[in-house]
Design an enzyme around this catalytic site. Sequence first.
Site, PDB file in Angstrom:
ATOM      1  CD  GLU A 126      -3.268   1.665   2.796  1.00 43.30           C
ATOM      2  OE1 GLU A 126      -3.127   2.491   2.896  1.00 43.30           O
ATOM      3  OE2 GLU A 126      -3.113   0.329   2.754  1.00 43.30           O
ATOM      4  CB  CYS A 194      -8.469   2.314   7.572  1.00 42.09           C
ATOM      5  SG  CYS A 194      -9.868   0.211   7.261  1.00 42.09           S
TER       6      CYS A 194
END
Length: 309
Positions: A126, A194
Amino acid sequence: MKVILAQPRGFCAGVVRAIDIVERSLAQRSEPVYVRHEIVHNRHVVNDLKAKGARFVEDLAEVPNGALTIFSAHGVSRAVEADAQTRRLTVVDATCPLVSKVHKQGQRYSSLGRTVILIGHAGHPEIEGTLGRISGPVYLVENRDDVAKLDIPDDTPVAYITQTTLSVDDTRATIEAVKERFTDVIGPETRDICYATQNRQTAVRDLCRFVEVLLVVGASNSSNSNRLREIGAECGIPSYLVADGSEVDPAWLAGVNLVGVTAGASAPDVLVEDVIAAIGRVSPIEIEILDGVEEKITFRLPPELLEAS
């Protein structure tokens, strides 16, 4: 022995979407479907998709020109996108929408002339994808000590963004260090973190108030799963990361009455059930689910898959 399950645990909406994208792509096409990198960090999920026909690669050079290629949930750099276009690959992007949101934030901050500070783990896919999305100056830091070492004037306009598998708690000290050092700082609101990462970490902290041992179901290369185990250890609870029931050591459970079980965001329920079964082979068990957040978030599939369904 009582087994207490954290709530929430296991698959998040981004993982569900990514796996669904691969499965639908396989169902809709007779030709091979390629996936760049593990779709999510769990070998059981990957092996299941391999058995259904998916072909996993680390480099697009392994993909025949023109073939259907799926980008994993972790996201990719602009260079990878450009390579796919050069090779005329048909791409379906399974990047988690929350990762895509971080990409857009970084791009926006850079376009405002700010130097971007990315908080995350070096080498994580990521992070590699996010670094490759920002055209201006960007610096990776893992902790507050890294912030002090940055070779940037203190009056430089900066902006921070974070890896999605880090929670508000994980990044708080590093963000504080950025704000303490630099005079002109902006960054996303905490609600942009998140939700799944934060929820699972909060649930583990709650769970550790009651249990004597913590088992975290997840892959060794899963950032969020490793962090759940670390949190258990920080709470003073013997904590172990296990891929499945075969890795449960009965010695961990000797003399234990209360066992906590949770799962990383890329671990399916079937593996949690396998771990519970392994505990049950050590001692008769009673199962309880801890009260916690009920996640109802879902992410839409790419339009090309919806149109074909």
